[in-house]
Scaffold this active site. Sequence first.
Site, short mmCIF file in Angstrom:
data_model
loop_
_atom_site.label_atom_id
_atom_site.label_comp_id
_atom_site.label_asym_id
_atom_site.label_seq_id
_atom_site.Cartn_x
_atom_site.Cartn_y
_atom_site.Cartn_z
N ASP A 100 60.78 65.58 50.26
CA ASP A 100 61.98 65.75 50.68
C ASP A 100 61.52 66.88 51.44
O ASP A 100 60.40 67.65 51.63
CB ASP A 100 63.13 66.89 49.59
CG ASP A 100 63.23 65.19 48.61
OD1 ASP A 100 62.40 64.53 48.80
OD2 ASP A 100 63.25 65.82 47.90
N LYS A 120 66.51 64.67 52.35
CA LYS A 120 67.97 64.49 51.59
C LYS A 120 68.54 66.36 52.20
O LYS A 120 67.98 66.78 51.95
CB LYS A 120 67.54 64.06 50.29
CG LYS A 120 67.31 63.03 49.97
CD LYS A 120 67.06 64.00 47.74
CE LYS A 120 66.64 62.65 47.07
NZ LYS A 120 66.37 62.40 46.14
N MET A 165 72.31 74.24 43.81
CA MET A 165 73.19 73.46 44.54
C MET A 165 74.75 74.15 44.22
O MET A 165 75.47 73.69 44.67
CB MET A 165 73.49 72.07 44.50
CG MET A 165 71.69 71.44 44.89
SD MET A 165 72.19 69.88 44.16
CE MET A 165 71.90 69.47 42.29
N1 SAH Z 1 64.55 69.81 41.53
C1 SAH Z 1 64.48 70.97 41.51
C2 SAH Z 1 65.73 71.46 42.65
C3 SAH Z 1 66.51 70.51 43.20
S1 SAH Z 1 68.02 70.63 43.48
C4 SAH Z 1 64.23 72.23 40.90
O1 SAH Z 1 63.92 71.85 39.81
O2 SAH Z 1 64.00 73.08 41.66
C5 SAH Z 1 68.05 71.65 45.08
C6 SAH Z 1 68.60 72.95 44.74
O3 SAH Z 1 67.68 73.81 43.91
C7 SAH Z 1 69.36 73.51 45.64
O4 SAH Z 1 70.29 73.71 45.85
C8 SAH Z 1 69.28 75.46 45.46
O5 SAH Z 1 69.94 75.62 44.85
C9 SAH Z 1 67.65 75.14 44.15
N2 SAH Z 1 66.31 75.78 44.69
C10 SAH Z 1 65.28 74.80 44.92
N3 SAH Z 1 64.25 75.53 45.88
C11 SAH Z 1 64.98 76.58 46.10
C12 SAH Z 1 64.58 78.52 46.02
N4 SAH Z 1 63.59 78.45 46.46
N5 SAH Z 1 65.31 79.48 46.33
C13 SAH Z 1 66.39 79.34 45.91
N6 SAH Z 1 67.48 77.82 45.12
C14 SAH Z 1 65.81 76.94 44.95
#
Ligand code: SAH
Length: 466
Positions: free
Chosen positions: A249, A271, A385
């Site tokens: 992704d 995405k 998100m």
């Molecule tokens: N499956 C992922 C989440 C995907 S949704 C998980 O378990 O983390 C994507 C969201 O994850 C982003 O919009 C943000 O809110 C969060 N996110 C992912 N990586 C991040 C990071 N390094 N710092 C802050 N937020 C993060």
Amino acid sequence: MRYFPVFLDMQAADVLIVGGGSVAERKWRLLERTPARITIVAPRLTDALQQVAEAGAIHWLSREFSPEDVRAQRLVIAATADAAVNEAVAAAARAVNIPVNVVDDRASCTAITPAIVERGDLLVAISSQGSSPVLARRVRERVERALPANLGAFIDVAARYRDRVREQLAPERVRTFWETLIDALWREGFVESDDALARRVERALAQAGDASATANGRVSLVGGGPGDPSLLTLRALRRLQDADVVLFDRLVNQELVDLARRDAERIHVGKRRDRHTVPQSQINALMVEHARAGRQVVRLKGGDPFIFGRGGEELADVVAAGITVEVVPGITAASGCAAYAGIPLTHRDHAQSCMFVTGHRKANGHLSLPWQAMAAPQQTLVVYMGLATLAEVCGQLIAHGLAPEHPCAMIESGTLRSQRVVSGTLDALPAQVEVAGLTGPALLVVGTVVTLRPDLAWFDMVAADA
Ligand code: SAH
């Protein structure tokens, strides 16, 4: 990398050693294990070298060195006790571009010799490029201990079967065949005899011949964690290194993708909010198609595959297609970001529960969330998100009973060097985030645990030190 590692072929090659003392003898003992024709130039030899010379195993020129001696040599070793002679040898070799090693004088060398670990045809060469020979030797000892003693026997057997395996298996399955066998033998410590090893290869080959190519393909839904590559699990790393195809992704750190095998096919299925570059159904179809062709497919996802990552949908499609599949959990953004921001998600004095929600708007533009439950006391709320909908989320939480001064924080690029944390209160955070110009990925944390951060922000201190 100043020194480029190469292995010199010593078959039908000439090697010159200048010097006949104990240092020269040590060098001879190493070279003697190769098929090289060895010439030694020295007025006198140690007793051992004298005997070898008399037996005709080396060619001894009983005189002082002369520059023509380096002619047609594949390698020259200067091993006299006289620095001036050594330098003359080095100069003569350098003049005709013949690799020369001068014992204990790196500046004069055009070739340096590594520390070696040997198991049959397997040769591990270790070098600190002259900077720390002691370290190189220590590493050698560790490698020595890590490699099973009869690895060499396996290499002999593998060499005998190489062509047959290639003839019997489809090209894309050859590598997995050997990998599976080697991994199994490694777990057992390669304790088998040569004959038993050969039988193992025969058996594995018979089994591999029976199975259809599809049976070999596999999809791994791998959680890549929040960003810092060192937060990968061991299994995630292994799957990446074994993958034939990696689908990743936009949110996945490029450094993670770089951990895959160099010749693995990398497919960006990035995405972006509401604009899926590759539609979900097509991602699922791609995984199935590659696995059906017998490939090891890694679907690399940010964080954990089962937390706001559509992992469930992807898994369902792959399972329905009858393909071998596994899920490798990862550190989800909430855990990673909270840890690196110094905000415990639960705490005896602050929060007995923790709730994860998505702040992503539905296609109809609605943000329908369980507001009442989200505004519960003694709870930490994490909104994924939630950057675009931050103001609405904060407003709703206040409307549902949380105080305007209730603590909260937005964490951007958590766990990475570029991590930024904006902390404040529900009524003020949206404006602060706007001023700070956070663009994401960002995670909202709501709860009194945020007040612990000033004392616990360990990562800010580490990052400031670096
Ligand atoms: N499956 C992922 C989440 C995907 S949704 C998980 O378990 O983390 C994507 C969201 O994850 C982003 O919009 C943000 O809110 C969060 N996110 C992912 N990586 C991040 C990071 N390094 N710092 C802050 N937020 C993060």
